[in-house]
Design a protein around this motif. Structure first.
Motif, PDB file in Angstrom:
ATOM      1  N   GLU A   1      23.104  23.669  79.768  1.00 41.83           N
ATOM      2  CA  GLU A   1      24.281  23.825  78.909  1.00 41.83           C
ATOM      3  C   GLU A   1      25.548  23.316  79.594  1.00 41.83           C
ATOM      4  O   GLU A   1      26.420  22.724  78.941  1.00 41.83           O
ATOM      5  N   ASP A   2      25.647  23.503  80.900  1.00 39.98           N
ATOM      6  CA  ASP A   2      26.796  22.966  81.634  1.00 39.98           C
ATOM      7  C   ASP A   2      26.854  21.446  81.498  1.00 39.98           C
ATOM      8  O   ASP A   2      27.933  20.862  81.293  1.00 39.98           O
ATOM      9  N   GLN A   3      25.704  20.792  81.607  1.00 43.47           N
ATOM     10  CA  GLN A   3      25.660  19.330  81.489  1.00 43.47           C
ATOM     11  C   GLN A   3      25.920  18.870  80.052  1.00 43.47           C
ATOM     12  O   GLN A   3      26.524  17.815  79.835  1.00 43.47           O
ATOM     13  N   LEU A   4      25.463  19.659  79.086  1.00 35.93           N
ATOM     14  CA  LEU A   4      25.773  19.338  77.683  1.00 35.93           C
ATOM     15  C   LEU A   4      27.276  19.351  77.452  1.00 35.93           C
ATOM     16  O   LEU A   4      27.842  18.430  76.855  1.00 35.93           O
ATOM     17  N   LEU A   5      27.918  20.413  77.907  1.00 35.38           N
ATOM     18  CA  LEU A   5      29.360  20.553  77.694  1.00 35.38           C
ATOM     19  C   LEU A   5      30.151  19.492  78.460  1.00 35.38           C
ATOM     20  O   LEU A   5      31.207  19.059  78.011  1.00 35.38           O
ATOM     21  N   ALA A   6      29.620  19.066  79.600  1.00 37.03           N
ATOM     22  CA  ALA A   6      30.300  18.046  80.406  1.00 37.03           C
ATOM     23  C   ALA A   6      30.045  16.636  79.898  1.00 37.03           C
ATOM     24  O   ALA A   6      30.661  15.676  80.379  1.00 37.03           O
ATOM     25  N   GLY A   7      29.131  16.478  78.934  1.00 40.31           N
ATOM     26  CA  GLY A   7      28.829  15.162  78.395  1.00 40.31           C
ATOM     27  C   GLY A   7      27.744  14.423  79.139  1.00 40.31           C
ATOM     28  O   GLY A   7      27.464  13.255  78.847  1.00 40.31           O
ATOM     29  N   GLY A   8      27.102  15.076  80.110  1.00 39.24           N
ATOM     30  CA  GLY A   8      26.041  14.419  80.865  1.00 39.24           C
ATOM     31  C   GLY A   8      24.728  14.333  80.120  1.00 39.24           C
ATOM     32  O   GLY A   8      23.838  13.567  80.511  1.00 39.24           O
ATOM     33  N   LEU A   9      24.581  15.149  79.065  1.00 40.22           N
ATOM     34  CA  LEU A   9      23.395  15.120  78.208  1.00 40.22           C
ATOM     35  C   LEU A   9      23.830  14.966  76.759  1.00 40.22           C
ATOM     36  O   LEU A   9      24.933  15.399  76.381  1.00 40.22           O
ATOM     37  N   ASP A  10      22.985  14.369  75.946  1.00 41.18           N
ATOM     38  CA  ASP A  10      23.258  14.307  74.512  1.00 41.18           C
ATOM     39  C   ASP A  10      22.719  15.536  73.794  1.00 41.18           C
ATOM     40  O   ASP A  10      23.318  16.028  72.843  1.00 41.18           O
ATOM     41  N   PHE A  11      21.582  16.039  74.257  1.00 44.46           N
ATOM     42  CA  PHE A  11      21.037  17.287  73.724  1.00 44.46           C
ATOM     43  C   PHE A  11      20.002  17.797  74.710  1.00 44.46           C
ATOM     44  O   PHE A  11      19.601  17.081  75.633  1.00 44.46           O
ATOM     45  N   ALA A  12      19.593  19.059  74.530  1.00 49.92           N
ATOM     46  CA  ALA A  12      18.620  19.677  75.430  1.00 49.92           C
ATOM     47  C   ALA A  12      17.513  20.310  74.610  1.00 49.92           C
ATOM     48  O   ALA A  12      17.741  20.788  73.495  1.00 49.92           O
ATOM     49  N   VAL A  13      16.303  20.302  75.181  1.00 46.61           N
ATOM     50  CA  VAL A  13      15.120  20.851  74.515  1.00 46.61           C
ATOM     51  C   VAL A  13      14.718  22.132  75.230  1.00 46.61           C
ATOM     52  O   VAL A  13      14.612  22.159  76.461  1.00 46.61           O
ATOM     53  N   HIS A  14      14.498  23.185  74.447  1.00 46.41           N
ATOM     54  CA  HIS A  14      14.156  24.490  75.004  1.00 46.41           C
ATOM     55  C   HIS A  14      13.004  25.130  74.240  1.00 46.41           C
ATOM     56  O   HIS A  14      12.786  24.830  73.061  1.00 46.41           O
ATOM     57  N   SER A  15      12.320  26.082  74.895  1.00 45.79           N
ATOM     58  CA  SER A  15      11.508  27.049  74.166  1.00 45.79           C
ATOM     59  C   SER A  15      12.494  27.996  73.482  1.00 45.79           C
ATOM     60  O   SER A  15      13.330  28.603  74.158  1.00 45.79           O
ATOM     61  N   ALA A  16      12.400  28.122  72.164  1.00 46.17           N
ATOM     62  CA  ALA A  16      13.413  28.880  71.428  1.00 46.17           C
ATOM     63  C   ALA A  16      13.465  30.334  71.869  1.00 46.17           C
ATOM     64  O   ALA A  16      14.537  30.953  71.843  1.00 46.17           O
ATOM     65  N   LYS A  17      12.361  30.898  72.299  1.00 45.20           N
ATOM     66  CA  LYS A  17      12.391  32.312  72.681  1.00 45.20           C
ATOM     67  C   LYS A  17      13.132  32.535  74.005  1.00 45.20           C
ATOM     68  O   LYS A  17      13.454  33.671  74.345  1.00 45.20           O
ATOM     69  N   ASP A  18      13.406  31.458  74.758  1.00 45.88           N
ATOM     70  CA  ASP A  18      14.173  31.573  75.994  1.00 45.88           C
ATOM     71  C   ASP A  18      15.679  31.596  75.763  1.00 45.88           C
ATOM     72  O   ASP A  18      16.439  31.827  76.708  1.00 45.88           O
ATOM     73  N   MET A  19      16.115  31.350  74.524  1.00 43.84           N
ATOM     74  CA  MET A  19      17.539  31.183  74.267  1.00 43.84           C
ATOM     75  C   MET A  19      18.245  32.514  74.057  1.00 43.84           C
ATOM     76  O   MET A  19      17.829  33.326  73.225  1.00 43.84           O
ATOM     77  N   PRO A  20      19.341  32.758  74.785  1.00 41.10           N
ATOM     78  CA  PRO A  20      20.152  33.945  74.493  1.00 41.10           C
ATOM     79  C   PRO A  20      20.658  33.897  73.047  1.00 41.10           C
ATOM     80  O   PRO A  20      20.786  32.820  72.458  1.00 41.10           O
ATOM     81  N   THR A  21      20.945  35.048  72.486  1.00 46.73           N
ATOM     82  CA  THR A  21      21.433  35.069  71.104  1.00 46.73           C
ATOM     83  C   THR A  21      22.865  34.558  71.005  1.00 46.73           C
ATOM     84  O   THR A  21      23.293  34.105  69.945  1.00 46.73           O
ATOM     85  N   ARG A  22      23.610  34.620  72.095  1.00 43.06           N
ATOM     86  CA  ARG A  22      24.977  34.083  72.119  1.00 43.06           C
ATOM     87  C   ARG A  22      24.989  32.833  72.984  1.00 43.06           C
ATOM     88  O   ARG A  22      24.623  32.868  74.162  1.00 43.06           O
TER      89      ARG A  22
END
Length: 309
Positions: free
Chosen positions: A69-90
């Motif tokens: 997420e840090d790299q997403l916000l910094a523009g180093g990534l266009d998007f990230a792929v995750h296991s959805a159950k690993d994602m915090p609700t916020r």
């Protein structure tokens, strides 16, 4: 016209890489692009590096996402792929879950060494799991078993099992299938007795809010039914302050018009259980999940979580 490759962020585990490659392949096929137009960028997360303690002791689910997420916000990534159950609700401000791939099998898989079925394990056998939900459900069904925290990559857990460190363990069947290891389970557990974690079996894609170029790209592979079901489950989790410290199960099924959800909360010892079921319009998936969360919280009473958290 996109000339540089889209940068896809992922963790480096074999399962995470399989999920990133599936996302890349679906995007390439949907848009008629060469796979070379997608660069897979591997980042190590704190959750990958710290494997000797329970997630609840070291910070929870965000440990698998922060570096991405840090790299997403910094523009180093266009998007990230995750296991959805690993994602915090916020999620961090500026990011959202923009697409979901078609969901895999949601069931938990039991892999037994001392017996092929969880119910057939001998008394006082040891079962290893890193999930408080799985631990609580095991204790609910088999209070005589010894349940221990047991983390690591899929192959690490299977090796520990083969070495005799535990008599059985549980993994998500979806992950085993994605790794080509669907022959490993000795039993697939009935979701009625052993309900899955919210978002289990789903791959999600996280991107920046307002990035129209990426949003248009991802829309082509977003599976509506999975998106609706997981949105419902995540709202249920959010209303219960769901984290790695709370045994919570939830599963929604959308047919595109209607959505049915069932949820469960347990005490860590599995002795006290509350269930909820709700259905309604799939277009109101988030409202239904939130309503179910509020209803089960009221049913459990104000002291349910505080008494053991």
């Amino acid at each position: 016209m996109q000339t540089k490759p889209f940068r896809i962020g992922t963790r480096g585990s074999p399962l995470a890489l399989a999920q990133a490659h599936e996302t890349r392949d679906r995007l390439a096929a949907a848009h008629g692009l060469s796979p070379e137009m997608f660069e897979i960028v591997v980042l190590s997360t704190a959750g990958d590096r710290i494997t000797d303690r329970a997630l609840s002791e070291i910070g929870g689910k965000g440990l698998f996402t922060q570096e991405l997420e840090d790299q997403l916000l910094a523009g180093g990534l266009d998007f990230a792929v995750h296991s959805a159950k690993d994602m915090p609700t916020r999620l961090p401000d500026g990011l959202h879950l923009s697409a979901f791939l078609p969901r895999e099998d949601v069931r938990d898989a039991f892999i037994g060494r001392a017996a092929s079925r969880l119910a057939d394990l001998p008394e006082n056998a040891t079962v290893g799991s890193s999930s408080l939900r799985r631990q609580a459900l095991i204790r609910r069904l088999r209070p005589d078993l010894s349940v221990i925290t047991y983390r690591g990559l899929v192959e690490t857990r299977l090796r520990k099992l083969a070495e005799g460190q535990v008599d059985g363990t549980l993994l998500a069947f979806a992950g085993l299938k994605r790794l080509g290891r669907e022959n490993v389970p000795t039993e697939l557990l009935d979701p009625e007795d052993f309900p899955p974690a919210p978002a289990q079996g789903a791959i999600c894609i996280e991107s920046r809010l307002g990035d129209r170029r990426v949003a248009d790209l991802l829309a082509a592979i977003d599976d509506r039914r999975t998106h609706e079901a997981v949105a419902c489950e995540r709202q249920f989790l959010a209303r219960l302050d769901g984290s790695c410290r709370t045994p919570i199960a939830g599963h929604a099924v959308s047919d595109g018009e209607r959505l049915a959800f069932s949820g469960m909360i347990l005490t860590p010892d599995g002795a006290t259980v509350h269930r909820i079921a709700i259905e309604g319009a799939a277009s109101e998936a988030e409202r239904l999940g939130a309503e179910a969360g509020e209803a089960i919280r009221a049913k459990a009473g104000p002291g349910f979580f505080s008494s053991w958290s």
